[in-house]
Design a protein around this motif. Structure first.
Motif, PDB file in Angstrom:
ATOM      1  N   ASP A  69      70.228  72.277  44.820  1.00 18.87           N
ATOM      2  CA  ASP A  69      69.495  72.717  43.632  1.00 18.87           C
ATOM      3  C   ASP A  69      68.414  71.704  43.273  1.00 18.87           C
ATOM      4  OD1 ASP A  69      71.294  74.798  43.612  1.00 18.87           O
ATOM      5  OD2 ASP A  69      72.506  73.974  41.981  1.00 18.87           O
ATOM      6  N   THR A  70      67.606  72.073  42.291  1.00 16.04           N
ATOM      7  CA  THR A  70      66.575  71.165  41.791  1.00 16.04           C
ATOM      8  C   THR A  70      66.744  71.028  40.285  1.00 16.04           C
ATOM      9  OG1 THR A  70      65.052  71.967  43.501  1.00 16.04           O
ATOM     10  CG2 THR A  70      64.127  70.650  41.733  1.00 16.04           C
ATOM     11  N   VAL A  71      66.714  69.800  39.815  1.00 20.24           N
ATOM     12  CA  VAL A  71      66.863  69.521  38.388  1.00 20.24           C
ATOM     13  C   VAL A  71      65.611  68.803  37.903  1.00 20.24           C
ATOM     14  CG1 VAL A  71      68.293  68.459  36.597  1.00 20.24           C
ATOM     15  CG2 VAL A  71      69.362  69.316  38.698  1.00 20.24           C
ATOM     16  N   PHE A  72      65.094  69.247  36.764  1.00 16.23           N
ATOM     17  CA  PHE A  72      63.889  68.653  36.194  1.00 16.23           C
ATOM     18  C   PHE A  72      64.209  68.061  34.823  1.00 16.23           C
ATOM     19  CE2 PHE A  72      62.388  72.147  38.905  1.00 16.23           C
ATOM     20  CZ  PHE A  72      61.521  71.460  39.740  1.00 16.23           C
ATOM     21  N   GLY A  73      63.435  67.061  34.443  1.00 16.19           N
ATOM     22  CA  GLY A  73      63.664  66.447  33.146  1.00 16.19           C
ATOM     23  C   GLY A  73      62.383  66.011  32.471  1.00 16.19           C
ATOM     24  N   VAL A  74      62.443  65.938  31.161  1.00 16.14           N
ATOM     25  CA  VAL A  74      61.356  65.393  30.348  1.00 16.14           C
ATOM     26  C   VAL A  74      61.907  64.167  29.639  1.00 16.14           C
ATOM     27  CG1 VAL A  74      59.819  65.790  28.393  1.00 16.14           C
ATOM     28  CG2 VAL A  74      60.245  67.638  30.040  1.00 16.14           C
ATOM     29  N   HIS A  86      67.601  73.220  35.044  1.00 16.06           N
ATOM     30  CA  HIS A  86      68.370  73.265  36.295  1.00 16.06           C
ATOM     31  C   HIS A  86      68.008  74.543  37.034  1.00 16.06           C
ATOM     32  CE1 HIS A  86      72.578  72.694  38.359  1.00 16.06           C
ATOM     33  NE2 HIS A  86      71.638  73.065  39.213  1.00 16.06           N
ATOM     34  N   LEU A  87      67.446  74.396  38.231  1.00 14.08           N
ATOM     35  CA  LEU A  87      67.108  75.525  39.085  1.00 14.08           C
ATOM     36  C   LEU A  87      68.154  75.620  40.179  1.00 14.08           C
ATOM     37  CD1 LEU A  87      64.897  77.710  39.682  1.00 14.08           C
ATOM     38  CD2 LEU A  87      63.896  76.052  41.274  1.00 14.08           C
ATOM     39  N   GLY A  88      69.035  76.613  40.059  1.00 11.63           N
ATOM     40  CA  GLY A  88      70.115  76.790  41.013  1.00 11.63           C
ATOM     41  C   GLY A  88      69.824  77.941  41.961  1.00 11.63           C
TER      42      GLY A  88
END
Length: 214
Positions: A69-74, A86-88
């Motif tokens: 998966d890909t996880v992004f944060g600010v 969270h892009l699953g």
């Protein structure tokens, strides 16, 4: 409905007050844990579909597969994770590939476009990795998710207090790849500037004499 390319190409810079979204890795797991544990009970309900206990959150964070998966944060100025997306990736059905998106934003970060910025970055990544449908599931009363879905033009199906939203993504092209690369570079630069400022502040604080107790 196909997501407008102009929305996918939106760059989130820092100089004009827009939101910078950085891709996270396993090195950010502690920051993710701190973020989710800081959510109030109602916010946990909206994010996870249940009033997740600390133990459930600990297990969720420990189980995130950053290779799949890909996880992004600010990140905020104090290097706290204000928002997380969270892009699953779900099962592939022939040429169709679906990914599910989940988002959470701390109370102090709401109303600043952080949720939308995380969604747009996730949509861009999905597009660039061959995702044809972006999916969101949430409670119908989740105003943040409903706002994101409506703004993006997603098809929304509501039933029994829950909502499913779907968005068809256009194929990747050279512009989408270049846009994502530039967004990540800007977010990384911003992160390192914030980290340097924090380290400098900590060093200065350790050097300066503390005021005497009254």
């Amino acid at each position: 409905m196909t997501l407008d390319d102009r929305k996918l190409m939106t760059a989130h810079g820092h100089a004009d007050g827009q939101v910078l979204v950085r891709e996270l890795s396993s090195a950010d797991r502690d920051a993710l844990r701190t973020h989710f544990l800081a959510l109030a009970n109602d916010d946990r309900l909206l994010r996870f579909g249940q009033t997740a206990s600390d133990a459930v959150i600990e297990a969720y964070v420990a189980g995130i597969d950053f290779e799949r998966d890909t996880v992004f944060g600010v990140y905020g100025d104090a290097l706290q994770l204000i928002g997380v997306g969270h892009l699953g990736y779900l099962n592939t059905d022939g040429e169709k590939r679906t990914a599910e998106f989940g988002v959470s934003v701390l109370a102090e970060g709401r109303g600043k476009g952080i949720g939308s910025a995380l969604f747009e970055r996730a949509a861009m990544r999905g597009r660039n990795t061959g995702v044809t449908t972006l999916y969101m599931h949430c409670l119908s009363r989740n105003a943040t998710m409903m706002h994101i879905a409506t703004k993006a033009g997603m098809k929304i199906h509501r039933e029994y207090g829950e909502a499913d939203a779907y968005l068809t993504l256009p194929p990747a092209d050279s512009v989408s790849f270049l846009t994502e690369m530039r967004q990540e570079q800007a977010a990384l630069f911003d992160y390192f500037i914030k980290r340097h400022a924090r380290q400098a502040g900590n060093l200065l604080g350790s050097i300066l004499p503390r005021p005497a107790a009254a």
